[in-house]
Design a protein around this motif. Structure first.
Motif, PDB file in Angstrom:
ATOM      1  N   SER A   1     -27.557  77.049  -8.431  1.00 12.92           N
ATOM      2  CA  SER A   1     -28.087  75.881  -9.506  1.00 12.92           C
ATOM      3  C   SER A   1     -27.764  74.544  -9.026  1.00 12.92           C
ATOM      4  N   ASP A   2     -27.744  73.809 -10.171  1.00 13.29           N
ATOM      5  CA  ASP A   2     -27.574  72.208  -9.922  1.00 13.29           C
ATOM      6  C   ASP A   2     -28.350  71.218  -8.169  1.00 13.29           C
ATOM      7  N   VAL A   3     -29.266  71.722  -8.586  1.00 10.57           N
ATOM      8  CA  VAL A   3     -31.051  71.674  -7.400  1.00 10.57           C
ATOM      9  C   VAL A   3     -30.497  70.074  -7.103  1.00 10.57           C
ATOM     10  N   ARG A   4     -30.376  69.868  -6.639  1.00 10.76           N
ATOM     11  CA  ARG A   4     -31.004  67.870  -7.156  1.00 10.76           C
ATOM     12  C   ARG A   4     -32.107  67.910  -5.865  1.00 10.76           C
ATOM     13  N   ALA A   5     -33.193  66.160  -6.259  1.00  9.34           N
ATOM     14  CA  ALA A   5     -33.867  65.669  -4.947  1.00  9.34           C
ATOM     15  C   ALA A   5     -33.355  65.252  -3.736  1.00  9.34           C
ATOM     16  N   GLY A   6     -34.392  66.130  -3.330  1.00  7.90           N
ATOM     17  CA  GLY A   6     -33.912  65.403  -1.452  1.00  7.90           C
ATOM     18  C   GLY A   6     -33.210  66.285  -1.094  1.00  7.90           C
ATOM     19  N   GLN A   7     -32.374  67.134  -2.021  1.00  6.53           N
ATOM     20  CA  GLN A   7     -31.076  67.901  -0.909  1.00  6.53           C
ATOM     21  C   GLN A   7     -31.643  69.237  -0.236  1.00  6.53           C
ATOM     22  N   VAL A   8     -31.307  69.127   1.049  1.00  4.17           N
ATOM     23  CA  VAL A   8     -32.019  70.051   1.848  1.00  4.17           C
ATOM     24  C   VAL A   8     -31.109  70.862   2.010  1.00  4.17           C
ATOM     25  N   TYR A   9     -31.584  72.285   1.764  1.00  6.69           N
ATOM     26  CA  TYR A   9     -30.305  73.410   1.727  1.00  6.69           C
ATOM     27  C   TYR A   9     -30.586  74.494   3.111  1.00  6.69           C
ATOM     28  N   ASP A  10     -30.168  74.571   3.439  1.00 11.27           N
ATOM     29  CA  ASP A  10     -29.931  75.692   4.708  1.00 11.27           C
ATOM     30  C   ASP A  10     -30.603  76.804   4.451  1.00 11.27           C
ATOM     31  N   ILE A  11     -31.746  77.873   5.113  1.00  4.92           N
ATOM     32  CA  ILE A  11     -31.857  79.266   4.136  1.00  4.92           C
ATOM     33  C   ILE A  11     -31.656  79.953   5.836  1.00  4.92           C
ATOM     34  N   VAL A  12     -31.395  81.339   5.438  1.00  6.57           N
ATOM     35  CA  VAL A  12     -31.861  82.286   6.226  1.00  6.57           C
ATOM     36  C   VAL A  12     -32.984  83.374   5.448  1.00  6.57           C
ATOM     37  N   ALA A  13     -33.491  83.857   6.631  1.00  7.29           N
ATOM     38  CA  ALA A  13     -34.516  84.944   6.517  1.00  7.29           C
ATOM     39  C   ALA A  13     -34.701  86.213   7.395  1.00  7.29           C
ATOM     40  N   PRO A  14     -33.537  86.908   7.357  1.00  5.71           N
ATOM     41  CA  PRO A  14     -33.838  88.094   8.194  1.00  5.71           C
ATOM     42  C   PRO A  14     -34.926  88.885   8.396  1.00  5.71           C
ATOM     43  N   ALA A  15     -34.738  89.492   9.620  1.00  4.96           N
ATOM     44  CA  ALA A  15     -35.462  90.386  10.122  1.00  4.96           C
ATOM     45  C   ALA A  15     -36.023  92.186   8.798  1.00  4.96           C
ATOM     46  N   SER A  16     -34.742  92.211   8.460  1.00  2.00           N
ATOM     47  CA  SER A  16     -34.753  92.669   7.213  1.00  2.00           C
ATOM     48  C   SER A  16     -35.287  92.855   6.182  1.00  2.00           C
ATOM     49  N   SER A  17     -35.581  91.491   6.039  1.00  2.00           N
ATOM     50  CA  SER A  17     -36.491  91.622   4.811  1.00  2.00           C
ATOM     51  C   SER A  17     -38.167  91.765   5.307  1.00  2.00           C
ATOM     52  N   SER A  18     -38.441  92.104   6.334  1.00  2.00           N
ATOM     53  CA  SER A  18     -39.801  92.494   6.390  1.00  2.00           C
ATOM     54  C   SER A  18     -40.109  93.514   6.048  1.00  2.00           C
ATOM     55  N   ASP A  19     -41.328  93.582   5.581  1.00  3.37           N
ATOM     56  CA  ASP A  19     -42.345  95.236   5.846  1.00  3.37           C
ATOM     57  C   ASP A  19     -42.317  96.261   6.585  1.00  3.37           C
ATOM     58  N   GLN A  20     -41.298  96.618   7.643  1.00  4.92           N
ATOM     59  CA  GLN A  20     -40.674  97.736   8.204  1.00  4.92           C
ATOM     60  C   GLN A  20     -41.448  97.227   9.717  1.00  4.92           C
ATOM     61  N   GLY A  21     -41.067  95.775   9.505  1.00  4.22           N
ATOM     62  CA  GLY A  21     -41.075  94.737  11.447  1.00  4.22           C
ATOM     63  C   GLY A  21     -42.528  93.561  10.855  1.00  4.22           C
ATOM     64  N   ARG A  22     -43.335  94.028   9.748  1.00  3.56           N
ATOM     65  CA  ARG A  22     -44.395  93.364  10.188  1.00  3.56           C
ATOM     66  C   ARG A  22     -44.072  91.435   9.579  1.00  3.56           C
ATOM     67  N   PRO A  23     -45.202  91.343  10.088  1.00  3.83           N
ATOM     68  CA  PRO A  23     -44.456  89.198   9.834  1.00  3.83           C
ATOM     69  C   PRO A  23     -44.273  89.451   8.322  1.00  3.83           C
ATOM     70  N   TYR A  24     -43.270  88.465   8.345  1.00  5.34           N
ATOM     71  CA  TYR A  24     -43.090  88.056   6.795  1.00  5.34           C
ATOM     72  C   TYR A  24     -42.885  86.972   5.867  1.00  5.34           C
ATOM     73  N   THR A  25     -42.791  86.810   4.595  1.00  2.00           N
ATOM     74  CA  THR A  25     -43.614  84.759   4.039  1.00  2.00           C
ATOM     75  C   THR A  25     -42.203  85.355   3.164  1.00  2.00           C
ATOM     76  N   VAL A  26     -41.510  83.831   3.527  1.00  2.00           N
ATOM     77  CA  VAL A  26     -40.515  83.520   2.353  1.00  2.00           C
ATOM     78  C   VAL A  26     -41.338  82.345   1.716  1.00  2.00           C
ATOM     79  N   ARG A  27     -40.533  82.790   0.157  1.00  6.05           N
ATOM     80  CA  ARG A  27     -41.299  82.540  -0.937  1.00  6.05           C
ATOM     81  C   ARG A  27     -39.666  81.739  -2.097  1.00  6.05           C
TER      82      ARG A  27
END
Length: 501
Positions: A223-249
């Motif tokens: 919440s409280d997201v501000r314009a132009g603020q850069v937020y670091d994210i982590v997209a772990p491999a466990s988010s994939s479909d059994q190891g297939r390439p995966y997409t963050v949305r």
């Protein structure tokens, strides 16, 4: 009992149903009388002092936006939220909405009067200044010209509030509605990246991530997201479909101040403005390119020597348990190589291969695209001879196929320790060969003379042996007796054959 005719009963029933539906939907009447709000002056369509403050429509304080018209004391119609009112520009509308929303919903008469004067000045400054007979060009003086009659003791305070509110409102920029979200992926690690909201500087909002979390909180929402603020994210491999390439949305919901008002009108009388809620909008985005599953393969080995060959059982696995796949579901193929070294004795285990050793052969392994992780058997050619053999396996990013490189960390290089016990085996020399068949006994060589029958020995010679005929038992004794008789006969015959003289 009196009954209504059938047609009338049906009509009444239908009206009752409609009324019930309208009541259930909470539909308000189209028009209602405006009440005196907060302010100074006379609450009447026309008066010597006028009304300077708010009008109440239900629970909402509204303010005049048509200077010069009578106060709206009759039934007032709710026109809803509008950004197209009497030709007012977006700048005028956002300024008016700012004042009414920020300061206008009040029970303070001085504050309400200050808002009323500032709103009218934004709509039509000239008419606001001169509607009550003031002929100059000073906003504070025009207010004092009226307030000396309506509430002289509050005139200065109303002037101060109105001037300050007008300056604030005119400094409000028309916000940009909409914008964009931007996702990035780190080149050296696809599990890392950022998300940024490119929206108006005044916008506030929230962000939601799919297949990723915010690095600092470990959550999918912010919440409280501000314009132009850069937020670091982590997209772990466990988010994939059994190891297939995966997409963050990413999805964002944002709000900005509206360049609009809540419009009320009264036929033949004043139009007024109430606060308009913020303008909301939603933004979405996703990775331009799916993220490959990044992993670090590891190897465990057990070797043996069999049939003069070095045989290795190689177990290949992913460190984090996720073996990457291609989009078609096949597993990424990993190439591994082992150098085999030969020494005269068991070497000491070490982190690195001694510099004085040279490989005598090499083993190669490629994992099965249908299996991925698992145990594979790899055998060498025939070993070059007796000795102690040890294999050292390695997996290097630079040795992989082009479509595999993206799945390994930059500079990835994994290698076994040298001479680990499970990788060191001895090939012993063969013992001397032994012929299982016996060797023939050598035969003695005899001269012709030795093979002729021996001449009969004289009796004296026989006696010299220390043996007598009687002492020879059995066949041996008979043979000795026969030999003696033969000698005697030979001597007798020789005497007879000698010529007499």
């Amino acid at each position: 009992m009196h009954h209504s005719p059938p047609s009338r009963r049906r009509t009444l029933a239908a009206l009752g149903v409609i009324a019930a539906l309208l009541g259930g939907l909470g539909i308000a009447p189209a028009a209602q009388a405006a009440d005196r709000g907060t302010g100074f002056g006379t609450w009447a369509p026309l008066s010597r002092t006028g009304w300077h403050g708010s009008m109440r429509v239900g629970d909402v304080h509204t303010y005049c936006i048509h200077p010069g018209l009578p106060v709206a004391t009759d039934a007032t119609t709710d026109r809803g939220i509008s950004s197209d009112v009497n030709g007012l520009s977006p700048q005028q509308l956002v300024s008016i909405n700012y004042l009414i929303s920020t300061y206008g919903q009040t029970g303070d008469a001085v504050q309400a009067a200050g808002v009323g004067w500032a709103v009218k000045a934004i709509v039509d400054r000239d008419t606001t200044l001169h509607s009550w007979g003031y002929t100059g060009d000073s906003f504070p003086e025009a207010i004092d010209h009226i307030m000396r009659r309506a509430s002289p003791e509050n005139s200065a305070a109303v002037q101060d509030h109105a001037v300050r509110y007008l300056a604030e409102a005119e400094a409000i920029d028309v916000p940009r509605v909409g914008g964009a979200l931007t996702l990035t992926t780190r080149d050296d690690d696809p599990t890392r990246g950022t998300v940024t909201a490119e929206v108006d500087a005044t916008a506030t909002g929230t962000l939601h991530l799919d297949n990723a979390v915010f690095a600092d909180t470990g959550t999918t929402d912010r919440s409280d997201v501000r314009a132009g603020q850069v937020y670091d994210i982590v997209a772990p491999a466990s988010s994939s479909d059994q190891g297939r390439p995966y997409t963050v949305r990413a999805t964002g919901a944002f709000a900005v101040r509206s360049a609009a008002i809540h419009h009320f009108s009264t036929p033949g009388q004043q139009e007024s403005a109430g606060p308009a809620g913020p303008t909301t909008f939603t933004l979405t985005t996703q990775d331009a390119t799916p993220r490959p599953v990044r992993f670090a393969p590891r190897i465990e080995t057990t070797a043996r020597i069999e049939g003069g060959r070095f045989v290795d059982l190689v177990t290949v696995a992913a460190t984090d348990g996720v073996w990457p796949r291609h989009a078609d579901g096949s597993f990424v193929v990993i190439a591994a190589t082992a150098d085999v070294y030969r020494t005269g004795a068991y070497p000491a285990e070490a982190e690195d291969v001694p510099s004085n050793l040279t490989p005598v052969m090499r083993l190669d392994l490629r994992t099965d695209p249908l299996a991925g992780a698992g145990t594979y058997e790899v055998a060498s050619d025939t070993l070059p001879g007796p000795g102690v053999y040890t294999a050292v396996w390695r997996v290097m990013r630079d040795d992989q196929d082009a479509d595999v490189v993206a799945h390994l960390p930059a500079g990835y290089h994994w290698q076994e320790r040298f001479a680990s016990p499970t990788q060191t085996e001895q090939l012993a020399p063969e013992p001397p060969r032994v012929d299982p068949s016996p060797s023939p006994t050598p035969s003695s060589t005899s001269s012709p003379a030795a093979s002729a029958p021996a001449s009969p020995a004289p009796a004296a010679a026989l006696a010299a042996t220390g043996m007598s005929a009687a002492s020879l038992g059995g066949a041996g004794g008979a043979a000795a007796a026969a030999l003696g008789l033969g000698v005697v006969a030979w001597a007798f015959a020789r005497r007879r054959s000698t010529p007499k003289v």
